[in-house]
Design a protein around this motif. Structure first.
Motif, PDB file in Angstrom:
ATOM      1  N   ALA A  82       0.838  -1.201   0.000  1.00  0.00           N
ATOM      2  CA  ALA A  82       0.000   0.000   0.000  1.00  0.00           C
ATOM      3  C   ALA A  82       0.871   1.248   0.000  1.00  0.00           C
ATOM      4  N   LEU A  83       1.642   1.402  -1.077  1.00  0.00           N
ATOM      5  CA  LEU A  83       2.546   2.542  -1.217  1.00  0.00           C
ATOM      6  C   LEU A  83       2.188   3.319  -2.477  1.00  0.00           C
ATOM      7  N   GLU A  84       2.163   4.633  -2.362  1.00  0.00           N
ATOM      8  CA  GLU A  84       1.854   5.503  -3.497  1.00  0.00           C
ATOM      9  C   GLU A  84       3.112   5.718  -4.343  1.00  0.00           C
ATOM     10  N   ALA A  85       2.964   5.690  -5.637  1.00  0.00           N
ATOM     11  CA  ALA A  85       4.103   5.849  -6.542  1.00  0.00           C
ATOM     12  C   ALA A  85       4.774   7.204  -6.356  1.00  0.00           C
ATOM     13  N   GLY A  86       6.114   7.191  -6.231  1.00  0.00           N
ATOM     14  CA  GLY A  86       6.902   8.411  -6.167  1.00  0.00           C
ATOM     15  C   GLY A  86       6.658   9.274  -4.945  1.00  0.00           C
ATOM     16  N   ALA A  87       6.165   8.680  -3.848  1.00  0.00           N
ATOM     17  CA  ALA A  87       5.778   9.478  -2.690  1.00  0.00           C
ATOM     18  C   ALA A  87       6.833   9.545  -1.598  1.00  0.00           C
ATOM     19  N   HIS A  88       7.883   8.740  -1.662  1.00  0.00           N
ATOM     20  CA  HIS A  88       8.796   8.611  -0.532  1.00  0.00           C
ATOM     21  C   HIS A  88      10.248   8.822  -0.958  1.00  0.00           C
ATOM     22  N   ASP A  89      11.028   9.401  -0.049  1.00  0.00           N
ATOM     23  CA  ASP A  89      12.458   9.567  -0.324  1.00  0.00           C
ATOM     24  C   ASP A  89      13.295   8.453   0.311  1.00  0.00           C
ATOM     25  N   VAL A  90      12.691   7.651   1.187  1.00  0.00           N
ATOM     26  CA  VAL A  90      13.349   6.465   1.716  1.00  0.00           C
ATOM     27  C   VAL A  90      12.273   5.429   2.034  1.00  0.00           C
ATOM     28  N   VAL A  91      12.540   4.183   1.646  1.00  0.00           N
ATOM     29  CA  VAL A  91      11.656   3.064   1.972  1.00  0.00           C
ATOM     30  C   VAL A  91      12.471   2.023   2.721  1.00  0.00           C
ATOM     31  N   ILE A  92      11.979   1.614   3.884  1.00  0.00           N
ATOM     32  CA  ILE A  92      12.589   0.553   4.682  1.00  0.00           C
ATOM     33  C   ILE A  92      11.746  -0.707   4.500  1.00  0.00           C
ATOM     34  N   HIS A  93      12.363  -1.796   4.089  1.00  0.00           N
ATOM     35  CA  HIS A  93      11.665  -3.089   3.978  1.00  0.00           C
ATOM     36  C   HIS A  93      12.284  -3.990   5.037  1.00  0.00           C
ATOM     37  N   ALA A  94      11.550  -4.205   6.136  1.00  0.00           N
ATOM     38  CA  ALA A  94      12.167  -4.748   7.340  1.00  0.00           C
ATOM     39  C   ALA A  94      11.646  -6.139   7.708  1.00  0.00           C
ATOM     40  N   MET A  95      12.535  -7.104   7.751  1.00  0.00           N
ATOM     41  CA  MET A  95      12.317  -8.432   8.318  1.00  0.00           C
ATOM     42  C   MET A  95      11.118  -9.158   7.713  1.00  0.00           C
ATOM     43  N   SER A  96      10.957  -9.033   6.412  1.00  0.00           N
ATOM     44  CA  SER A  96       9.838  -9.727   5.767  1.00  0.00           C
ATOM     45  C   SER A  96      10.142 -10.215   4.359  1.00  0.00           C
ATOM     46  N   LEU A  97      11.226  -9.750   3.745  1.00  0.00           N
ATOM     47  CA  LEU A  97      11.499 -10.170   2.364  1.00  0.00           C
ATOM     48  C   LEU A  97      11.787 -11.667   2.282  1.00  0.00           C
ATOM     49  N   HIS A  98      12.307 -12.268   3.366  1.00  0.00           N
ATOM     50  CA  HIS A  98      12.574 -13.708   3.342  1.00  0.00           C
ATOM     51  C   HIS A  98      11.289 -14.536   3.361  1.00  0.00           C
ATOM     52  N   TRP A  99      10.126 -13.899   3.561  1.00  0.00           N
ATOM     53  CA  TRP A  99       8.832 -14.577   3.488  1.00  0.00           C
ATOM     54  C   TRP A  99       8.082 -14.240   2.202  1.00  0.00           C
ATOM     55  N   ALA A 100       8.690 -13.532   1.286  1.00  0.00           N
ATOM     56  CA  ALA A 100       7.980 -13.086   0.077  1.00  0.00           C
ATOM     57  C   ALA A 100       7.963 -14.175  -0.979  1.00  0.00           C
ATOM     58  N   ASN A 101       6.794 -14.409  -1.563  1.00  0.00           N
ATOM     59  CA  ASN A 101       6.710 -15.339  -2.687  1.00  0.00           C
ATOM     60  C   ASN A 101       7.327 -14.740  -3.947  1.00  0.00           C
ATOM     61  N   ASP A 102       7.361 -13.420  -4.031  1.00  0.00           N
ATOM     62  CA  ASP A 102       7.939 -12.729  -5.185  1.00  0.00           C
ATOM     63  C   ASP A 102       8.841 -11.606  -4.669  1.00  0.00           C
ATOM     64  N   PRO A 103      10.061 -11.932  -4.207  1.00  0.00           N
ATOM     65  CA  PRO A 103      10.918 -10.891  -3.625  1.00  0.00           C
ATOM     66  C   PRO A 103      11.287  -9.786  -4.608  1.00  0.00           C
ATOM     67  N   VAL A 104      11.536 -10.137  -5.879  1.00  0.00           N
ATOM     68  CA  VAL A 104      11.861  -9.093  -6.860  1.00  0.00           C
ATOM     69  C   VAL A 104      10.662  -8.164  -7.046  1.00  0.00           C
ATOM     70  N   GLY A 105       9.474  -8.738  -7.083  1.00  0.00           N
ATOM     71  CA  GLY A 105       8.270  -7.916  -7.201  1.00  0.00           C
ATOM     72  C   GLY A 105       8.114  -6.962  -6.035  1.00  0.00           C
ATOM     73  N   GLN A 106       8.453  -7.415  -4.818  1.00  0.00           N
ATOM     74  CA  GLN A 106       8.411  -6.528  -3.660  1.00  0.00           C
ATOM     75  C   GLN A 106       9.374  -5.356  -3.830  1.00  0.00           C
ATOM     76  N   LEU A 107      10.578  -5.653  -4.312  1.00  0.00           N
ATOM     77  CA  LEU A 107      11.572  -4.592  -4.482  1.00  0.00           C
ATOM     78  C   LEU A 107      11.176  -3.626  -5.590  1.00  0.00           C
ATOM     79  N   ILE A 108      10.577  -4.133  -6.647  1.00  0.00           N
ATOM     80  CA  ILE A 108      10.117  -3.253  -7.730  1.00  0.00           C
ATOM     81  C   ILE A 108       9.039  -2.304  -7.213  1.00  0.00           C
ATOM     82  N   GLN A 109       8.137  -2.822  -6.385  1.00  0.00           N
ATOM     83  CA  GLN A 109       7.107  -1.953  -5.808  1.00  0.00           C
ATOM     84  C   GLN A 109       7.734  -0.868  -4.936  1.00  0.00           C
TER      85      GLN A 109
END
Length: 276
Positions: A82-109
């Motif tokens: 639930a992130l708006e495109a181009g809205a943030h100057d820093v994004v922290i993705h914390a302690m959850s990427l190892h549970w992602a079914n699509d980790p590259v997709g998470q990073l692209i978002q």
């Protein structure tokens, strides 16, 4: 994305519904890894020569990030963030990427949510996490049940995880790790902590029936025999992998194109050039 008629959805590595149920049973006294991840993020941001005014945090446990930064947007690590495109100057993705079914997709978002030249900082569990438990459980399960079943989630090695940033389109990618060791009285104590931090088995292909008590009794014996320290306690390895990357910008430094150097390396180092 619309699925073509007659096609099958890609198989999911993790059962997100089960993961949510596991996380719902978390205990505040078992959240030390998540708190260490926050501390690591704060330390790293303090070293960046920039003031961030529009931060976002993707995480499973919002309470860990209370008071992180004024106006920070905290969102759940869902398949669709639930992130708006181009809205943030820093994004922290914390302690959850190892549970992602699509980790590259998470990073692209995350990249799409960043402004130009915005920073992504990811903390996740790496490949050496629970290596002692993996070894003990594998040996015990082979003896007791005659084979192996999916019990502990696979986790990426730092070299592979760093490559995910490039695949997701980030500039200036960096990957490094923080090794940690915790000590436990016995296997039951360790599993109790893993349950308390929501990090127990949520693999889609896990066995659905309860494991026999003899399996864990033997695993405890093997763990103790191979890994116990001088005080008789069981060490457990945890590996925090930290990934950083920047959303592309024309102002960023670019690598020189091959053949564009104006000086030979030997001349720069003031050493004789090797003839080999």
């Amino acid at each position: 994305m619309t699925q073509a008629p007659g096609s099958q959805a890609p198989q999911q590595l993790f059962d997100r519904r089960t993961l949510a149920a596991r996380r719902a049973r978390r205990r505040a006294d078992a959240m030390f890894l998540h708190q260490m991840a926050r501390d690591e993020v704060e330390d790293r941001l303090s070293l960046v020569n920039r003031t961030f005014t529009a931060p976002a945090v993707v995480c499973p446990f919002p309470e860990v990030w209370d008071g992180f930064a004024p106006g920070a947007k905290v969102v759940q690590d869902d398949d669709v963030l639930a992130l708006e495109a181009g809205a943030h100057d820093v994004v922290i993705h914390a302690m959850s990427l190892h549970w992602a079914n699509d980790p590259v997709g998470q990073l692209i978002q995350c990249r799409r949510a960043l402004k130009e030249d915005g920073l992504l900082l990811v903390v996740l569990l790496g490949g050496q996490t629970l290596r002692e438990l993996r070894a003990a459980m594998a040996e015990a399960e082979t003896i007791v049940m005659g084979g192996l079943s999916p019990r502990i989630a696979p986790m990426g090695e730092i070299r592979d995880l760093g490559g995910l940033l490039q695949r997701a389109g980030f500039a200036l990618p960096v990957a490094d790790l923080v090794p940690l060791t915790a000590e436990y009285r016995d296997l039951t104590h360790l599993i109790h902590d893993l349950r308390g931090m929501g990090e127990t088995n949520a693999l889609a292909q896990r066995l659905k029936r309860p494991a026999p008590r003899a399996l864990f009794q033997l695993a405890d014996h093997i763990y103790r025999e191979h890994f116990a320290n001088a005080e008789g306690r069981l060490p457990a390895t945890f590996e925090l992998v930290c990934l950083t990357g920047w959303s592309p910008s024309d102002s960023q430094q670019k690598p020189l194109r091959p053949g564009s150097a104006q000086m030979r390396l030997a001349d720069a180092l003031k050493v004789p050039e090797s003839k080999l």
